[in-house]
Design a protein around this motif. Structure first.
Motif, PDB file in Angstrom:
ATOM      1  N   MET A  25     -33.519  31.959 -38.786  1.00  0.00           N
ATOM      2  CA  MET A  25     -34.965  31.827 -38.794  1.00  0.00           C
ATOM      3  C   MET A  25     -35.487  32.256 -37.424  1.00  0.00           C
ATOM      4  O   MET A  25     -34.935  31.906 -36.397  1.00  0.00           O
ATOM      5  CB  MET A  25     -35.353  30.369 -39.052  1.00  0.00           C
ATOM      6  CG  MET A  25     -36.834  30.115 -38.845  1.00  0.00           C
ATOM      7  SD  MET A  25     -37.370  28.411 -39.105  1.00  0.00           S
ATOM      8  CE  MET A  25     -36.665  27.599 -37.710  1.00  0.00           C
ATOM      9  N   GLU A  81     -30.086  30.203 -34.160  1.00  0.00           N
ATOM     10  CA  GLU A  81     -30.589  30.161 -35.541  1.00  0.00           C
ATOM     11  C   GLU A  81     -32.063  29.777 -35.633  1.00  0.00           C
ATOM     12  O   GLU A  81     -32.620  29.733 -36.730  1.00  0.00           O
ATOM     13  CB  GLU A  81     -29.739  29.234 -36.409  1.00  0.00           C
ATOM     14  CG  GLU A  81     -29.831  27.767 -36.061  1.00  0.00           C
ATOM     15  CD  GLU A  81     -28.802  27.300 -35.027  1.00  0.00           C
ATOM     16  OE1 GLU A  81     -28.664  26.090 -34.865  1.00  0.00           O
ATOM     17  OE2 GLU A  81     -28.152  28.145 -34.385  1.00  0.00           O
ATOM     18  N   ALA A  82     -32.703  29.504 -34.500  1.00  0.00           N
ATOM     19  CA  ALA A  82     -34.130  29.142 -34.502  1.00  0.00           C
ATOM     20  C   ALA A  82     -34.794  29.703 -33.244  1.00  0.00           C
ATOM     21  O   ALA A  82     -35.368  28.982 -32.438  1.00  0.00           O
ATOM     22  CB  ALA A  82     -34.294  27.623 -34.577  1.00  0.00           C
ATOM     23  N   MET A 102     -39.582  22.378 -40.147  1.00  0.00           N
ATOM     24  CA  MET A 102     -38.546  23.253 -39.606  1.00  0.00           C
ATOM     25  C   MET A 102     -37.306  23.230 -40.500  1.00  0.00           C
ATOM     26  O   MET A 102     -36.714  24.279 -40.779  1.00  0.00           O
ATOM     27  CB  MET A 102     -38.193  22.855 -38.175  1.00  0.00           C
ATOM     28  CG  MET A 102     -37.251  23.827 -37.501  1.00  0.00           C
ATOM     29  SD  MET A 102     -36.944  23.428 -35.779  1.00  0.00           S
ATOM     30  CE  MET A 102     -38.458  24.028 -35.033  1.00  0.00           C
ATOM     31  N   TRP A 133     -38.128  25.261 -43.507  1.00  0.00           N
ATOM     32  CA  TRP A 133     -38.170  26.687 -43.178  1.00  0.00           C
ATOM     33  C   TRP A 133     -36.757  27.245 -43.044  1.00  0.00           C
ATOM     34  O   TRP A 133     -36.468  28.333 -43.526  1.00  0.00           O
ATOM     35  CB  TRP A 133     -38.947  26.934 -41.893  1.00  0.00           C
ATOM     36  CG  TRP A 133     -40.396  26.587 -41.949  1.00  0.00           C
ATOM     37  CD1 TRP A 133     -41.207  26.589 -43.057  1.00  0.00           C
ATOM     38  CD2 TRP A 133     -41.210  26.177 -40.865  1.00  0.00           C
ATOM     39  NE1 TRP A 133     -42.479  26.209 -42.712  1.00  0.00           N
ATOM     40  CE2 TRP A 133     -42.511  25.949 -41.365  1.00  0.00           C
ATOM     41  CE3 TRP A 133     -40.983  25.970 -39.504  1.00  0.00           C
ATOM     42  CZ2 TRP A 133     -43.576  25.536 -40.568  1.00  0.00           C
ATOM     43  CZ3 TRP A 133     -42.034  25.556 -38.703  1.00  0.00           C
ATOM     44  CH2 TRP A 133     -43.319  25.351 -39.238  1.00  0.00           C
ATOM     45  N   MET A 134     -35.889  26.491 -42.373  1.00  0.00           N
ATOM     46  CA  MET A 134     -34.520  26.962 -42.162  1.00  0.00           C
ATOM     47  C   MET A 134     -33.791  27.103 -43.509  1.00  0.00           C
ATOM     48  O   MET A 134     -33.090  28.087 -43.727  1.00  0.00           O
ATOM     49  CB  MET A 134     -33.771  26.031 -41.217  1.00  0.00           C
ATOM     50  CG  MET A 134     -34.294  26.114 -39.789  1.00  0.00           C
ATOM     51  SD  MET A 134     -33.485  24.973 -38.672  1.00  0.00           S
ATOM     52  CE  MET A 134     -32.198  26.047 -38.056  1.00  0.00           C
ATOM     53  N   GLN A 135     -33.981  26.146 -44.394  1.00  0.00           N
ATOM     54  CA  GLN A 135     -33.338  26.210 -45.709  1.00  0.00           C
ATOM     55  C   GLN A 135     -33.918  27.320 -46.571  1.00  0.00           C
ATOM     56  O   GLN A 135     -33.198  27.951 -47.339  1.00  0.00           O
ATOM     57  CB  GLN A 135     -33.484  24.884 -46.440  1.00  0.00           C
ATOM     58  CG  GLN A 135     -32.569  23.817 -45.917  1.00  0.00           C
ATOM     59  CD  GLN A 135     -32.648  22.540 -46.728  1.00  0.00           C
ATOM     60  OE1 GLN A 135     -33.629  22.269 -47.414  1.00  0.00           O
ATOM     61  NE2 GLN A 135     -31.599  21.757 -46.649  1.00  0.00           N
ATOM     62  N   SER A 185     -40.048  32.303 -41.878  1.00  0.00           N
ATOM     63  CA  SER A 185     -40.332  32.549 -40.462  1.00  0.00           C
ATOM     64  C   SER A 185     -41.789  32.211 -40.198  1.00  0.00           C
ATOM     65  O   SER A 185     -42.681  32.976 -40.584  1.00  0.00           O
ATOM     66  CB  SER A 185     -40.058  34.007 -40.094  1.00  0.00           C
ATOM     67  OG  SER A 185     -38.678  34.271 -40.138  1.00  0.00           O
ATOM     68  N   TRP A 188     -36.628  20.635 -33.399  1.00  0.00           N
ATOM     69  CA  TRP A 188     -35.256  21.053 -33.659  1.00  0.00           C
ATOM     70  C   TRP A 188     -34.291  19.957 -33.221  1.00  0.00           C
ATOM     71  O   TRP A 188     -33.322  19.636 -33.936  1.00  0.00           O
ATOM     72  CB  TRP A 188     -34.947  22.368 -32.924  1.00  0.00           C
ATOM     73  CG  TRP A 188     -33.527  22.799 -33.148  1.00  0.00           C
ATOM     74  CD1 TRP A 188     -33.050  23.549 -34.171  1.00  0.00           C
ATOM     75  CD2 TRP A 188     -32.405  22.454 -32.337  1.00  0.00           C
ATOM     76  NE1 TRP A 188     -31.684  23.693 -34.054  1.00  0.00           N
ATOM     77  CE2 TRP A 188     -31.274  23.030 -32.944  1.00  0.00           C
ATOM     78  CE3 TRP A 188     -32.254  21.716 -31.170  1.00  0.00           C
ATOM     79  CZ2 TRP A 188     -30.000  22.895 -32.398  1.00  0.00           C
ATOM     80  CZ3 TRP A 188     -30.983  21.570 -30.638  1.00  0.00           C
ATOM     81  CH2 TRP A 188     -29.868  22.168 -31.253  1.00  0.00           C
TER      82      TRP A 188
END
Length: 155
Positions: free
Chosen positions: A1, A30-31, A88, A91-93, A97, A144
């Motif tokens: 992401m 990853e973020a 978050m 969004w990650m799953q 973005s 995060w």
């Protein structure tokens, strides 16, 4: 992401840039946070509505394809760290973005506001645009941290 912060503004003082850099470098691969800076429209002999319309065109052109727009505005819904952390995680799953949009001194045009998935307030106060960038970057790192049980965030 990838997390985008798209902001209109003039040259920022070094301490603002240092604050943004501090939190963006803490984010894991990853973020990642990417800052997209746009110059505000020249206001000479233009109405506020015209300035906002021209800035909206530039914002839309600069927004990464497929990014989810989130408007930062003191009249938006008050953002909490747990709320941002939940988002978050989603969004990650979902491979989303987010693109946080910070307007110029006159704010944002209505089409940009209407296109937003969320309109958030980092504070009930009006904050300097550079400060919003630092606070947002810190809150993204804190969200995060909360999501990953990192000791930075304490309840």
């Amino acid at each position: 992401m990838k997390i985008y912060i798209l902001a209109l503004g003039h040259k920022l003082p070094p301490w603002i840039n240092a604050g943004i850099e501090e939190y963006t470098k803490r984010m894991p691969p990853e973020a990642r946070i990417e800052i997209i800076e746009l110059k505000p429209e020249d206001r000479t002999s233009k109405t506020t509505n015209r300035v906002l319309a021209l800035e909206a065109e530039r914002i839309l052109a600069a927004m990464p394809k497929g990014a989810t727009p989130i408007v930062c505005d003191e009249r938006g819904k008050t953002l909490t760290t747990p709320m941002l952390s939940r988002w978050m995680g989603e969004w990650m799953q979902g491979g989303v973005s987010p693109c946080f949009i910070i307007g110029s001194a006159d704010g944002l045009a209505d089409p940009i506001r209407r296109s937003a998935a969320h309109t958030i307030a980092l504070s009930g106060c009006v904050l300097p645009h550079g400060m919003v960038r630092v606070i947002l970057a810190e809150q993204l790192y804190r969200a995060w941290s909360l999501l990953h049980n990192h000791p930075y965030h304490r309840e």
